[in-house]
Design an enzyme around this catalytic site. Structure first.
Site, PDB file in Angstrom:
ATOM      1  N   ASN A  89       0.832  -1.210   0.000  1.00  0.00           N
ATOM      2  CA  ASN A  89       0.000   0.000   0.000  1.00  0.00           C
ATOM      3  C   ASN A  89       0.862   1.253   0.000  1.00  0.00           C
ATOM      4  O   ASN A  89       1.951   1.279   0.579  1.00  0.00           O
ATOM      5  CB  ASN A  89      -0.927  -0.002   1.229  1.00  0.00           C
ATOM      6  CG  ASN A  89      -1.875  -1.195   1.207  1.00  0.00           C
ATOM      7  OD1 ASN A  89      -2.090  -1.794   0.155  1.00  0.00           O
ATOM      8  ND2 ASN A  89      -2.392  -1.569   2.365  1.00  0.00           N
ATOM      9  N   VAL A  90       0.357   2.280  -0.633  1.00  0.00           N
ATOM     10  CA  VAL A  90       1.103   3.549  -0.717  1.00  0.00           C
ATOM     11  C   VAL A  90       0.495   4.592   0.227  1.00  0.00           C
ATOM     12  O   VAL A  90       1.043   5.692   0.366  1.00  0.00           O
ATOM     13  CB  VAL A  90       1.122   4.064  -2.182  1.00  0.00           C
ATOM     14  CG1 VAL A  90       1.928   3.103  -3.072  1.00  0.00           C
ATOM     15  CG2 VAL A  90      -0.275   4.279  -2.743  1.00  0.00           C
ATOM     16  N   HIS A 106       5.764  -0.527  -2.915  1.00  0.00           N
ATOM     17  CA  HIS A 106       5.360   0.146  -4.164  1.00  0.00           C
ATOM     18  C   HIS A 106       5.403   1.656  -4.025  1.00  0.00           C
ATOM     19  O   HIS A 106       4.748   2.369  -4.781  1.00  0.00           O
ATOM     20  CB  HIS A 106       3.952  -0.328  -4.577  1.00  0.00           C
ATOM     21  CG  HIS A 106       3.924  -1.777  -4.905  1.00  0.00           C
ATOM     22  ND1 HIS A 106       2.787  -2.542  -4.827  1.00  0.00           N
ATOM     23  CD2 HIS A 106       4.906  -2.623  -5.294  1.00  0.00           C
ATOM     24  CE1 HIS A 106       3.077  -3.793  -5.170  1.00  0.00           C
ATOM     25  NE2 HIS A 106       4.355  -3.874  -5.446  1.00  0.00           N
ATOM     26  N   CYS A 114      12.292  13.228  -7.344  1.00  0.00           N
ATOM     27  CA  CYS A 114      12.949  13.961  -8.434  1.00  0.00           C
ATOM     28  C   CYS A 114      13.550  12.953  -9.411  1.00  0.00           C
ATOM     29  O   CYS A 114      14.311  12.055  -9.020  1.00  0.00           O
ATOM     30  CB  CYS A 114      14.062  14.844  -7.849  1.00  0.00           C
ATOM     31  SG  CYS A 114      15.036  15.674  -9.135  1.00  0.00           S
ATOM     32  N   GLY A 173      -5.043  -9.051   3.305  1.00  0.00           N
ATOM     33  CA  GLY A 173      -5.693  -8.155   2.351  1.00  0.00           C
ATOM     34  C   GLY A 173      -4.999  -7.991   1.027  1.00  0.00           C
ATOM     35  O   GLY A 173      -4.946  -6.898   0.479  1.00  0.00           O
ATOM     36  N   SER A 175      -4.550  -9.858  -2.991  1.00  0.00           N
ATOM     37  CA  SER A 175      -5.021 -10.896  -3.928  1.00  0.00           C
ATOM     38  C   SER A 175      -3.868 -11.773  -4.403  1.00  0.00           C
ATOM     39  O   SER A 175      -4.066 -12.776  -5.077  1.00  0.00           O
ATOM     40  CB  SER A 175      -5.657 -10.211  -5.153  1.00  0.00           C
ATOM     41  OG  SER A 175      -4.652  -9.424  -5.802  1.00  0.00           O
TER      42      SER A 175
HETATM   43  N1  APR Z   1      -9.952  -7.032   4.688  1.00  0.00           N
HETATM   44  C1  APR Z   1      -9.065  -7.907   4.153  1.00  0.00           C
HETATM   45  N2  APR Z   1      -8.975  -8.174   2.824  1.00  0.00           N
HETATM   46  C2  APR Z   1      -9.839  -7.522   2.023  1.00  0.00           C
HETATM   47  C3  APR Z   1     -10.794  -6.598   2.502  1.00  0.00           C
HETATM   48  C4  APR Z   1     -10.822  -6.367   3.894  1.00  0.00           C
HETATM   49  N3  APR Z   1     -11.695  -5.491   4.428  1.00  0.00           N
HETATM   50  N4  APR Z   1     -11.510  -6.117   1.433  1.00  0.00           N
HETATM   51  C5  APR Z   1     -10.995  -6.724   0.329  1.00  0.00           C
HETATM   52  N5  APR Z   1     -10.006  -7.576   0.688  1.00  0.00           N
HETATM   53  C6  APR Z   1      -9.153  -8.399  -0.175  1.00  0.00           C
HETATM   54  C7  APR Z   1      -9.779  -8.765  -1.507  1.00  0.00           C
HETATM   55  O1  APR Z   1     -10.521  -9.960  -1.377  1.00  0.00           O
HETATM   56  C8  APR Z   1      -8.527  -8.955  -2.371  1.00  0.00           C
HETATM   57  O2  APR Z   1      -8.064 -10.292  -2.284  1.00  0.00           O
HETATM   58  O3  APR Z   1      -8.020  -7.609  -0.490  1.00  0.00           O
HETATM   59  C9  APR Z   1      -7.493  -8.033  -1.739  1.00  0.00           C
HETATM   60  C10 APR Z   1      -7.199  -6.812  -2.571  1.00  0.00           C
HETATM   61  O4  APR Z   1      -6.565  -7.255  -3.737  1.00  0.00           O
HETATM   62  P1  APR Z   1      -6.057  -6.183  -4.828  1.00  0.00           P
HETATM   63  O5  APR Z   1      -7.152  -5.196  -5.088  1.00  0.00           O
HETATM   64  O6  APR Z   1      -5.466  -6.956  -5.958  1.00  0.00           O
HETATM   65  O7  APR Z   1      -4.914  -5.380  -4.060  1.00  0.00           O
HETATM   66  P2  APR Z   1      -3.414  -5.834  -3.812  1.00  0.00           P
HETATM   67  O8  APR Z   1      -3.307  -7.300  -3.605  1.00  0.00           O
HETATM   68  O9  APR Z   1      -2.875  -4.948  -2.762  1.00  0.00           O
HETATM   69  O10 APR Z   1      -2.724  -5.438  -5.219  1.00  0.00           O
HETATM   70  C11 APR Z   1      -1.322  -5.557  -5.271  1.00  0.00           C
HETATM   71  O11 APR Z   1      -1.352  -4.470  -7.412  1.00  0.00           O
HETATM   72  O12 APR Z   1      -2.369  -2.794  -8.571  1.00  0.00           O
HETATM   73  C12 APR Z   1      -1.186  -3.169  -7.978  1.00  0.00           C
HETATM   74  O13 APR Z   1       0.481  -1.849  -7.025  1.00  0.00           O
HETATM   75  C13 APR Z   1      -0.849  -2.220  -6.873  1.00  0.00           C
HETATM   76  O14 APR Z   1      -0.065  -2.688  -4.646  1.00  0.00           O
HETATM   77  C14 APR Z   1      -1.023  -3.065  -5.621  1.00  0.00           C
HETATM   78  C15 APR Z   1      -0.771  -4.466  -6.123  1.00  0.00           C
END
Ligand code: APR
Length: 240
Positions: A89-90, A106, A114, A173, A175
């Site tokens: 997360n950012v 990330h 810069c 949290g 995917s």
């Molecule tokens: N608590 C826990 N998990 C949750 C919740 C919650 N309240 N709500 C959603 N989720 C889960 C979803 O089921 C999903 O599996 O969080 C996950 C979010 O997945 P993504 O949207 O793919 O996010 P992330 O895994 O952080 O993506 C990784 O991809 O787009 C790039 O750089 C970006 O850092 C990001 C990276």
């Protein structure tokens, strides 16, 4: 001394009102990912990408950490030097909850970087100005400090350090579409997954094997905010 490796993703901030990327009505339903989060998109249209991150940064001002962020801060305070926390997360919600040692894989939304000298500085929640220049070298080649697809992510070197140094792996949290949490889980005898959804594990070859949670020794199928007390207990029990 036993240590824990935590990898968090957008789901950790979802209950704070920050959209995840790949859920329904996620960020990627509003934007074309490759336009705003790839090195190619940045080369093609700097203004569009800068506008996107300005909007994300200004939104962040009115968001608050949720119980899961506070739990992670409490864990770090109670077990200093025992926690590797790598976040995809950012946002700055972990810092605002009191965390001091977060590794942002990330980049960070509140900072600019810069392109000339690499200097990184915090601009708070405001938009990047048209006439923004680097405070160190005064170059006007200034950008958001978020890693784009197709760009180097130097913080990834911490993954190997954390894996070698930890005995428990916790994924909250995420995917697993960008950082392969199944490969990481396979490196550990103990692993906990926190996600309200059972995500498919799609291998790099595109074949569907099993669900991600089947590779973890424990699966808490709940939202991070709902799971945080139970998760805290499990981690403390492991560390003590
Ligand atoms: N608590 C826990 N998990 C949750 C919740 C919650 N309240 N709500 C959603 N989720 C889960 C979803 O089921 C999903 O599996 O969080 C996950 C979010 O997945 P993504 O949207 O793919 O996010 P992330 O895994 O952080 O993506 C990784 O991809 O787009 C790039 O750089 C970006 O850092 C990001 C990276």
């Amino acid at each position: 001394m036993k240590k824990v490796m935590i990898l968090s993703g957008a789901g950790l901030s979802q209950e704070s009102g920050i959209k995840t990327f790949r859920d329904n009505n996620g960020l990627w339903e509003e934007y074309d990912v490759m336009d705003i989060c790839s090195a190619e998109g940045w080369r093609k249209n700097r203004l569009l990408v800068t506008k996107f991150f300005n909007e994300r940064r200004e939104e962040l001002k009115n968001k608050e950490p949720n119980p899961a962020h506070y739990m992670l801060a409490k864990l770090e305070q109670n077990f200093p030097d025992r926690i590797w926390h790598l976040t995809q997360n950012v946002d700055d919600l972990l810092e605002r909850a009191g965390c001091k040692n977060i590794i942002h894989m990330h980049g960070t939304l509140k900072d600019l970087r810069c392109e000339n000298c690499g200097f990184v500085w915090d601009i708070g929640y405001r938009a990047q100005r048209e006439d923004e220049v680097c405070p160190k070298c005064e170059s006007d080649s200034v950008r958001h400090n978020v890693v784009m697809f197709g760009e180097p992510a130097p913080a990834y070197r911490n993954i190997y350090r954390a894996v070698n140094d930890s005995r428990l792996f916790v994924a909250i949290g995420t995917s697993g579409r960008v950082i392969d949490i199944v490969s990481l889980a396979k490196e550990f005898g103990n692993s906990i997954l926190v996600n309200p959804k059972r995500e498919e594990y799609i291998t790099v070859f595109g074949s569907h094997e099993r669900n991600i949670d089947e590779y973890f020794t424990e699966f808490i199928q709940k939202k991070a905010g709902e799971a945080c007390e139970e998760l805290y207990e499990k981690i403390v029990k492991f560390l003590e």
